[in-house]
Design a protein around this motif. Sequence first.
Motif, PDB file in Angstrom:
ATOM      1  N   ASP A 140       0.832  -1.207   0.000  1.00 47.23           N
ATOM      2  CA  ASP A 140       0.000   0.000   0.000  1.00 47.23           C
ATOM      3  C   ASP A 140       0.862   1.250   0.000  1.00 47.23           C
ATOM      4  N   THR A 141       1.974   1.190   0.722  1.00 50.07           N
ATOM      5  CA  THR A 141       2.884   2.348   0.756  1.00 50.07           C
ATOM      6  C   THR A 141       3.473   2.625  -0.618  1.00 50.07           C
ATOM      7  N   ASP A 142       3.868   1.568  -1.310  1.00 52.72           N
ATOM      8  CA  ASP A 142       4.434   1.741  -2.651  1.00 52.72           C
ATOM      9  C   ASP A 142       3.407   2.356  -3.607  1.00 52.72           C
ATOM     10  N   VAL A 143       2.157   1.920  -3.481  1.00 51.88           N
ATOM     11  CA  VAL A 143       1.097   2.465  -4.330  1.00 51.88           C
ATOM     12  C   VAL A 143       0.902   3.949  -4.028  1.00 51.88           C
ATOM     13  N   LEU A 144       0.910   4.300  -2.732  1.00 49.65           N
ATOM     14  CA  LEU A 144       0.726   5.697  -2.350  1.00 49.65           C
ATOM     15  C   LEU A 144       1.881   6.558  -2.859  1.00 49.65           C
ATOM     16  N   VAL A 145       3.094   6.043  -2.753  1.00 42.18           N
ATOM     17  CA  VAL A 145       4.259   6.776  -3.256  1.00 42.18           C
ATOM     18  C   VAL A 145       4.131   7.005  -4.755  1.00 42.18           C
ATOM     19  N   ARG A 146       3.728   5.964  -5.477  1.00 44.69           N
ATOM     20  CA  ARG A 146       3.592   6.097  -6.929  1.00 44.69           C
ATOM     21  C   ARG A 146       2.538   7.137  -7.289  1.00 44.69           C
ATOM     22  N   ARG A 147       1.401   7.088  -6.619  1.00 49.86           N
ATOM     23  CA  ARG A 147       0.335   8.048  -6.912  1.00 49.86           C
ATOM     24  C   ARG A 147       0.768   9.472  -6.564  1.00 49.86           C
ATOM     25  N   PHE A 148       1.525   9.615  -5.484  1.00 48.59           N
ATOM     26  CA  PHE A 148       2.003  10.955  -5.118  1.00 48.59           C
ATOM     27  C   PHE A 148       2.989  11.465  -6.163  1.00 48.59           C
ATOM     28  N   GLU A 149       3.893  10.611  -6.599  1.00 45.36           N
ATOM     29  CA  GLU A 149       4.884  11.043  -7.587  1.00 45.36           C
ATOM     30  C   GLU A 149       4.232  11.441  -8.903  1.00 45.36           C
ATOM     31  N   GLU A 150       3.118  10.811  -9.239  1.00 44.02           N
ATOM     32  CA  GLU A 150       2.380  11.202 -10.443  1.00 44.02           C
ATOM     33  C   GLU A 150       1.877  12.639 -10.339  1.00 44.02           C
ATOM     34  N   GLN A 151       1.558  13.073  -9.116  1.00 39.90           N
ATOM     35  CA  GLN A 151       1.015  14.408  -8.898  1.00 39.90           C
ATOM     36  C   GLN A 151       2.084  15.450  -8.584  1.00 39.90           C
ATOM     37  N   ARG A 152       3.326  15.002  -8.357  1.00 33.10           N
ATOM     38  CA  ARG A 152       4.366  15.932  -7.910  1.00 33.10           C
ATOM     39  C   ARG A 152       4.565  17.126  -8.856  1.00 33.10           C
ATOM     40  N   PRO A 153       4.652  16.927 -10.192  1.00 32.57           N
ATOM     41  CA  PRO A 153       4.838  18.096 -11.065  1.00 32.57           C
ATOM     42  C   PRO A 153       3.722  19.134 -10.907  1.00 32.57           C
ATOM     43  N   ARG A 154       2.480  18.666 -10.796  1.00 33.50           N
ATOM     44  CA  ARG A 154       1.350  19.587 -10.616  1.00 33.50           C
ATOM     45  C   ARG A 154       1.463  20.317  -9.279  1.00 33.50           C
ATOM     46  N   LEU A 155       1.805  19.595  -8.220  1.00 33.04           N
ATOM     47  CA  LEU A 155       1.916  20.204  -6.897  1.00 33.04           C
ATOM     48  C   LEU A 155       3.052  21.221  -6.863  1.00 33.04           C
TER      49      LEU A 155
ATOM     50  N   ASP B 115      16.400  31.790 -14.907  1.00 34.91           N
ATOM     51  CA  ASP B 115      17.658  31.137 -15.226  1.00 34.91           C
ATOM     52  C   ASP B 115      17.813  29.760 -14.609  1.00 34.91           C
ATOM     53  N   GLY B 116      17.048  29.471 -13.543  1.00 31.42           N
ATOM     54  CA  GLY B 116      17.309  28.265 -12.794  1.00 31.42           C
ATOM     55  C   GLY B 116      16.332  27.130 -13.018  1.00 31.42           C
ATOM     56  N   ARG B 117      15.408  27.247 -13.938  1.00 24.72           N
ATOM     57  CA  ARG B 117      14.434  26.182 -14.157  1.00 24.72           C
ATOM     58  C   ARG B 117      15.054  24.991 -14.867  1.00 24.72           C
ATOM     59  N   ASP B 118      14.635  23.829 -14.454  1.00 27.82           N
ATOM     60  CA  ASP B 118      14.985  22.672 -15.252  1.00 27.82           C
ATOM     61  C   ASP B 118      13.944  22.543 -16.370  1.00 27.82           C
ATOM     62  N   PRO B 119      14.205  21.757 -17.379  1.00 33.42           N
ATOM     63  CA  PRO B 119      13.283  21.672 -18.522  1.00 33.42           C
ATOM     64  C   PRO B 119      11.866  21.279 -18.118  1.00 33.42           C
ATOM     65  N   GLU B 120      11.734  20.356 -17.137  1.00 32.96           N
ATOM     66  CA  GLU B 120      10.402  19.938 -16.716  1.00 32.96           C
ATOM     67  C   GLU B 120       9.618  21.108 -16.144  1.00 32.96           C
ATOM     68  N   GLN B 121      10.283  21.896 -15.279  1.00 34.07           N
ATOM     69  CA  GLN B 121       9.581  23.025 -14.672  1.00 34.07           C
ATOM     70  C   GLN B 121       9.252  24.082 -15.711  1.00 34.07           C
ATOM     71  N   GLU B 122      10.160  24.313 -16.642  1.00 38.73           N
ATOM     72  CA  GLU B 122       9.892  25.288 -17.689  1.00 38.73           C
ATOM     73  C   GLU B 122       8.648  24.892 -18.475  1.00 38.73           C
ATOM     74  N   ALA B 123       8.531  23.616 -18.791  1.00 38.11           N
ATOM     75  CA  ALA B 123       7.374  23.149 -19.562  1.00 38.11           C
ATOM     76  C   ALA B 123       6.096  23.298 -18.757  1.00 38.11           C
ATOM     77  N   LEU B 124       6.152  22.978 -17.477  1.00 36.16           N
ATOM     78  CA  LEU B 124       4.960  23.089 -16.633  1.00 36.16           C
ATOM     79  C   LEU B 124       4.463  24.527 -16.555  1.00 36.16           C
ATOM     80  N   LEU B 125       5.378  25.440 -16.285  1.00 37.56           N
ATOM     81  CA  LEU B 125       4.961  26.833 -16.145  1.00 37.56           C
ATOM     82  C   LEU B 125       4.498  27.418 -17.468  1.00 37.56           C
ATOM     83  N   ALA B 126       5.100  26.984 -18.552  1.00 36.06           N
ATOM     84  CA  ALA B 126       4.699  27.504 -19.860  1.00 36.06           C
ATOM     85  C   ALA B 126       3.301  27.068 -20.236  1.00 36.06           C
ATOM     86  N   GLU B 127       2.797  26.008 -19.610  1.00 31.54           N
ATOM     87  CA  GLU B 127       1.471  25.524 -19.961  1.00 31.54           C
ATOM     88  C   GLU B 127       0.396  26.550 -19.675  1.00 31.54           C
TER      89      GLU B 127
END
Length: 293
Positions: free
Chosen positions: A3-18, A94-106
């Motif tokens: 159950d913990t592994d499932v919760l971790v996976r679901r949280f990581e799926e939401q991490r970029p949005r959070l 200047d300090g964004r990684d590509p993932e964050q740049e893409a998220l904010l640009a959305e």
Amino acid sequence: MSDTDVLVRRFEEQRPRLRAVAQRMLGSRAEADDAVQDTWLRLTHTDTDTIDNLPGWLTTTVGRVCLDRLRSASARHEEPAEVAADASTAELVDGRDPEQEALLAESVGRALEVVLTTLGPTERLVFVLHDMFAVSFEEIAPVVDRSAAAVRQIASRARRRVQSRSADPQTDPARQRRVVEAFLAASREGRFDDLVSLLDPYVVLRADAAAVRMGGSAELRGSAGVAGFFNGRAQAAVPAFVDGMPGAVVVVGGRTSLALSFTVTDRIIGIEVVADPDQLRELDLVLDGGAVR
């Protein structure tokens, strides 16, 4: 898988949005990551069986964490908003990684990020959660300890301030209205593919009880489902501004029977349908010819 592994996976799926929510609230990547980690700790101390909608719970919880941080900084007489306008703007650019740049640009440009720092903590939270992530006023209300009606007013006030200060094209009311008008036209003409193209893949449609009784759905998620619902509809809907947001109204016998408000970034991410007469009277509804009721 435990159950913990499932919760971790679901949280990581939401991490970029959070992280995107937190960075828009706090203006700093480091502080945003700390807020996301605090959200994870709160989740681990919560009975997850009582959470019906985990993504929604996480979004409102990270918002509450950010609000607490902003209020705490204000109580210590710090100036995170004004400092962020200079120091953290350089970090954001200047300090964004590509993932964050893409998220904010959305959904928001750098200019809007700076504008957000001019809002008070509560206004900023309401604007970010509702106008950028389509969280309902009812879900936001307990976070800021206000009624849903009061949260709607806060959102309207924040929206006017942002639109008056921001040069970002995604917050331009004229551009947003063109998106809504294109959506209404595609709806009337039954152009399903065009409807899908105008909707964010994770769009959320919410309707009040009165609208559901008229043949609507209380909630729909996803572009295909929302497009299918609107396909061939909107025959009587005319463009309007609803509490300062691009929207549409249906007027019968000189009175508004239905109001739709759209949350628009690059595409439509949220639609709210109001048909309850008492709620309609509380809305600020404006057509090209002036206010309507």
